[in-house]
Write an enzyme that holds these catalytic residues in place. Structure first.
Site, PDB file in Angstrom:
ATOM      1  N   ASP A   1       6.523   2.705   1.452  1.00  0.00           N
ATOM      2  CA  ASP A   1       6.550   3.983   0.733  1.00  0.00           C
ATOM      3  C   ASP A   1       7.760   3.949  -0.184  1.00  0.00           C
ATOM      4  O   ASP A   1       8.773   3.314   0.119  1.00  0.00           O
ATOM      5  CB  ASP A   1       6.667   5.158   1.708  1.00  0.00           C
ATOM      6  CG  ASP A   1       6.240   6.483   1.088  1.00  0.00           C
ATOM      7  OD1 ASP A   1       5.149   6.979   1.405  1.00  0.00           O
ATOM      8  OD2 ASP A   1       7.009   7.016   0.243  1.00  0.00           O
TER       9      ASP A   1
ATOM     10  N   ALA B   1       4.686   0.943  -4.913  1.00  0.00           N
ATOM     11  CA  ALA B   1       3.447   0.270  -4.525  1.00  0.00           C
ATOM     12  C   ALA B   1       3.088  -0.873  -5.478  1.00  0.00           C
ATOM     13  O   ALA B   1       2.782  -1.986  -5.033  1.00  0.00           O
ATOM     14  CB  ALA B   1       2.319   1.289  -4.493  1.00  0.00           C
TER      15      ALA B   1
ATOM     16  N   CYS C   1      -7.008  11.753  -3.070  1.00  0.00           N
ATOM     17  CA  CYS C   1      -6.945  13.169  -2.662  1.00  0.00           C
ATOM     18  C   CYS C   1      -6.892  14.073  -3.899  1.00  0.00           C
ATOM     19  O   CYS C   1      -6.561  15.245  -3.787  1.00  0.00           O
ATOM     20  CB  CYS C   1      -5.764  13.416  -1.740  1.00  0.00           C
ATOM     21  SG  CYS C   1      -4.186  13.024  -2.476  1.00  0.00           S
TER      22      CYS C   1
ATOM     23  N   ARG D   1      -7.581   7.866  10.317  1.00  0.00           N
ATOM     24  CA  ARG D   1      -6.617   7.025  11.050  1.00  0.00           C
ATOM     25  C   ARG D   1      -7.274   6.457  12.309  1.00  0.00           C
ATOM     26  O   ARG D   1      -7.063   5.295  12.666  1.00  0.00           O
ATOM     27  CB  ARG D   1      -5.405   7.857  11.457  1.00  0.00           C
ATOM     28  CG  ARG D   1      -4.547   8.261  10.291  1.00  0.00           C
ATOM     29  CD  ARG D   1      -3.443   9.203  10.767  1.00  0.00           C
ATOM     30  NE  ARG D   1      -2.673   9.683   9.648  1.00  0.00           N
ATOM     31  CZ  ARG D   1      -2.240  10.930   9.517  1.00  0.00           C
ATOM     32  NH1 ARG D   1      -2.480  11.826  10.445  1.00  0.00           N
ATOM     33  NH2 ARG D   1      -1.541  11.273   8.455  1.00  0.00           N
TER      34      ARG D   1
ATOM     35  N   PHE E   1       1.665   3.523   0.831  1.00  0.00           N
ATOM     36  CA  PHE E   1       1.846   4.983   0.703  1.00  0.00           C
ATOM     37  C   PHE E   1       1.830   5.580   2.121  1.00  0.00           C
ATOM     38  O   PHE E   1       1.072   6.504   2.420  1.00  0.00           O
ATOM     39  CB  PHE E   1       0.738   5.636  -0.142  1.00  0.00           C
ATOM     40  CG  PHE E   1       0.548   5.029  -1.504  1.00  0.00           C
ATOM     41  CD1 PHE E   1       1.382   5.401  -2.564  1.00  0.00           C
ATOM     42  CD2 PHE E   1      -0.464   4.108  -1.745  1.00  0.00           C
ATOM     43  CE1 PHE E   1       1.196   4.858  -3.832  1.00  0.00           C
ATOM     44  CE2 PHE E   1      -0.646   3.558  -3.015  1.00  0.00           C
ATOM     45  CZ  PHE E   1       0.176   3.934  -4.055  1.00  0.00           C
TER      46      PHE E   1
ATOM     47  N   ASP F   1      -3.383   5.003   0.386  1.00  0.00           N
ATOM     48  CA  ASP F   1      -3.549   6.466   0.415  1.00  0.00           C
ATOM     49  C   ASP F   1      -2.539   7.109  -0.533  1.00  0.00           C
ATOM     50  O   ASP F   1      -1.587   7.762  -0.089  1.00  0.00           O
ATOM     51  CB  ASP F   1      -3.360   6.968   1.857  1.00  0.00           C
ATOM     52  CG  ASP F   1      -3.596   8.468   1.985  1.00  0.00           C
ATOM     53  OD1 ASP F   1      -4.300   9.029   1.127  1.00  0.00           O
ATOM     54  OD2 ASP F   1      -3.072   9.079   2.936  1.00  0.00           O
TER      55      ASP F   1
HETATM   56  N1  SAH Z   1      -0.868   8.054   4.169  1.00  0.00           N
HETATM   57  C1  SAH Z   1       0.091   9.113   4.438  1.00  0.00           C
HETATM   58  C2  SAH Z   1       0.131  10.167   3.358  1.00  0.00           C
HETATM   59  C3  SAH Z   1       0.431   9.626   1.980  1.00  0.00           C
HETATM   60  S1  SAH Z   1       1.114  10.795   0.900  1.00  0.00           S
HETATM   61  C4  SAH Z   1      -0.196   9.720   5.812  1.00  0.00           C
HETATM   62  O1  SAH Z   1      -1.179   9.336   6.454  1.00  0.00           O
HETATM   63  O2  SAH Z   1       0.575  10.578   6.229  1.00  0.00           O
HETATM   64  C5  SAH Z   1       1.579   9.810  -0.449  1.00  0.00           C
HETATM   65  C6  SAH Z   1       2.867   9.021  -0.246  1.00  0.00           C
HETATM   66  O3  SAH Z   1       3.004   8.153  -1.368  1.00  0.00           O
HETATM   67  C7  SAH Z   1       4.145   9.834  -0.212  1.00  0.00           C
HETATM   68  O4  SAH Z   1       4.833   9.582   1.000  1.00  0.00           O
HETATM   69  C8  SAH Z   1       4.976   9.340  -1.400  1.00  0.00           C
HETATM   70  O5  SAH Z   1       6.382   9.205  -1.121  1.00  0.00           O
HETATM   71  C9  SAH Z   1       4.379   7.971  -1.646  1.00  0.00           C
HETATM   72  N2  SAH Z   1       4.485   7.458  -3.015  1.00  0.00           N
HETATM   73  C10 SAH Z   1       4.372   8.153  -4.170  1.00  0.00           C
HETATM   74  N3  SAH Z   1       4.459   7.306  -5.237  1.00  0.00           N
HETATM   75  C11 SAH Z   1       4.621   6.053  -4.726  1.00  0.00           C
HETATM   76  C12 SAH Z   1       4.761   4.754  -5.312  1.00  0.00           C
HETATM   77  N4  SAH Z   1       4.740   4.591  -6.628  1.00  0.00           N
HETATM   78  N5  SAH Z   1       4.880   3.701  -4.485  1.00  0.00           N
HETATM   79  C13 SAH Z   1       4.903   3.866  -3.134  1.00  0.00           C
HETATM   80  N6  SAH Z   1       4.785   5.066  -2.544  1.00  0.00           N
HETATM   81  C14 SAH Z   1       4.639   6.147  -3.313  1.00  0.00           C
END
Ligand code: SAH
Length: 408
Positions: free
Chosen positions: A262, A292, A352, A224, A240, A312
């Site tokens: 998200d 997404a 991840c 970040r 995400f 992410d």
């Molecule tokens: N970048 C974030 C962590 C991401 S965790 C940080 O820095 O804190 C992954 C995230 O993706 C979760 O919040 C989850 O709700 C979201 N997610 C899962 N599937 C998704 C989709 N199809 N489209 C958008 N978001 C999604």
């Protein structure tokens, strides 16, 4: 204590300090006198010996292909101060690398095997530690762990336990899998709706009750900070976004606009709260609940582009058998993002999934770039931060990888 005796030559990996004993390596188990059952209890402490009866270490017994996770290689039983000493050693690392500061009280204190405590995760938020057990052994030891956390780390006043999603689901578990282990009346916690923790000077509402994992993704702190460096004057998409970690750093870095996306409404509510707290006057942030793939397709159709995109996603492959599909997923989402980057823009892209190694991930991103046909340079290869260390004897601990791409 129950003794686990290995087959001949199966002690090699333990002698190289790899902390797992696989069930196939075991010749026999000699139960101690207290047992009524024919096998050790899941979570029981056992001593492991070679076929020549040499003591190799003590650890937690587990049902499954990993039968024992070693806690101590030097001992025939767990030393009396074991929990305190291991946790204190982990704390000293975080102190030595400068993570414990007035403007940063959010960090991972214990990263499982990486801190020589297989199956245990502890994240610290201000005065509260959130503990996650990934093995029944750690669950059985949870109260001792909580006590050791209070003694070993001056800042910790409360210990919350959150293991509903992480304990083996078939295991017979005694006791609660979630709830307070220690709650100090003097602590700052009155109401979780007002619980804040600080990362590099930015405040985040942490909600471990309703949130994912321990409430926050501590592992993206350094990445970040890199986004902050590149954000000035840019139109940023944080895909995400969860609670908006990357978005806050981009705003502090002087981004022109930031869109946080998200699929979870709860996540988007938290992003909005976090932006309002840190940048009360900001009018250049937008938070959107959307899938997404759908969001990127719709924006593309509307002719939208960005200077900087962060991808992410959650782990696309939770198991080895899912790797092929996961790679296809990474390729698709990266192609969609690369398409939407303005010439001279930047993509931060992450995986991840532990089961997808960095070469495979890089290949998926390479295929994405090739399918769009743009010139792409790798500027940075990113990984998990220092408070998620990799035990050198346990390379399986490496999971987070990222690429920063310059898209011509
Ligand atoms: N970048 C974030 C962590 C991401 S965790 C940080 O820095 O804190 C992954 C995230 O993706 C979760 O919040 C989850 O709700 C979201 N997610 C899962 N599937 C998704 C989709 N199809 N489209 C958008 N978001 C999604």
């Amino acid at each position: 204590m129950t003794t686990v005796i290995l087959k001949p030559h199966k002690e090699e990996s333990l002698k190289r300090f790899h902390p797992w004993v696989f069930s196939g390596a075991i010749a026999k188990v000699v139960l101690d006198a207290s047992h009524k059952s024919a096998a050790p209890e899941e979570g029981e402490m056992v001593c492991v010996r070679s076929s020549a009866n040499e003591a190799l270490g003590v650890g937690h017994w587990q049902v499954g292909s990993i039968a024992v996770r070693i806690l101590d290689f030097a001992a025939e039983e767990l030393p009396r101060n074991f929990w305190h000493e291991r946790i204190r050693a982990a704390y000293k690392v975080r102190e030595a690398i400068g993570l414990i500061r007035p403007d940063n009280n959010t960090y991972r204190l214990v990263h499982g095997e990486g801190d020589f405590l297989p199956g245990l995760i502890v994240d610290v938020y201000a005065d509260t530690a959130v503990v996650q057990a990934h093995s029944v052994g750690m669950h059985v030891s949870r109260n001792e762990i909580a006590k050791a956390l209070m003694e070993a780390v001056p800042q910790i006043q409360n210990v919350y336990y959150k293991s509903d999603d992480t304990l083996p689901f078939k295991a017979q578990i005694e006791g609660e899998k979630t709830g307070w282990l220690i709650k100090n009346q003097e602590s700052k916690i009155k109401d979780l709706d007002e619980f804040w923790s600080m990362e590099n000077g930015l405040s985040f509402r942490i909600d471990w009750l309703r949130g994912q994992k321990t409430g926050f993704f501590v592992d993206q702190r350094e990445n970040r900070a890199l986004v902050e460096r590149y954000a000035k004057g840019k139109d940023v998409l944080n895909m995400f976004c969860y609670t908006g970690g990357f978005s806050l750093y981009a705003l502090r870095g002087g981004a022109q606009t930031v869109d946080s996306v998200d699929v979870s409404q709860k996540a988007i509510d938290l992003v909005t709260i976090n932006v309002a707290r840190n940048f009360p006057k900001a009018t250049n942030h937008q938070a959107v609940v959307a899938d997404a793939f759908e969001y990127l397709s719709a924006q593309k159709a509307a002719g939208k582009t960005y200077d900087l995109i962060i991808l992410d996603p959650p782990a696309f492959a939770k198991h080895r058998d899912a790797v092929k599909n996961a790679l296809r997923g990474y390729q698709r989402i990266n192609a969609k993002a690369i398409e939407m980057i303005r010439p001279g823009g930047i993509l931060f892209t992450f995986s991840c999934s532990q089961a997808v190694d960095k070469e495979a991930f890089r290949l998926a991103v390479f295929s994405a770039a090739a399918s769009i046909g743009r010139n792409v340079r790798i500027l940075h290869q990113l990984h998990q931060p220092q408070d998620h260390p990799i035990n050198i004897y346990h390379p399986e601990g490496e999971y987070l990888k990222g690429l920063v791409l310059y898209v011509e």
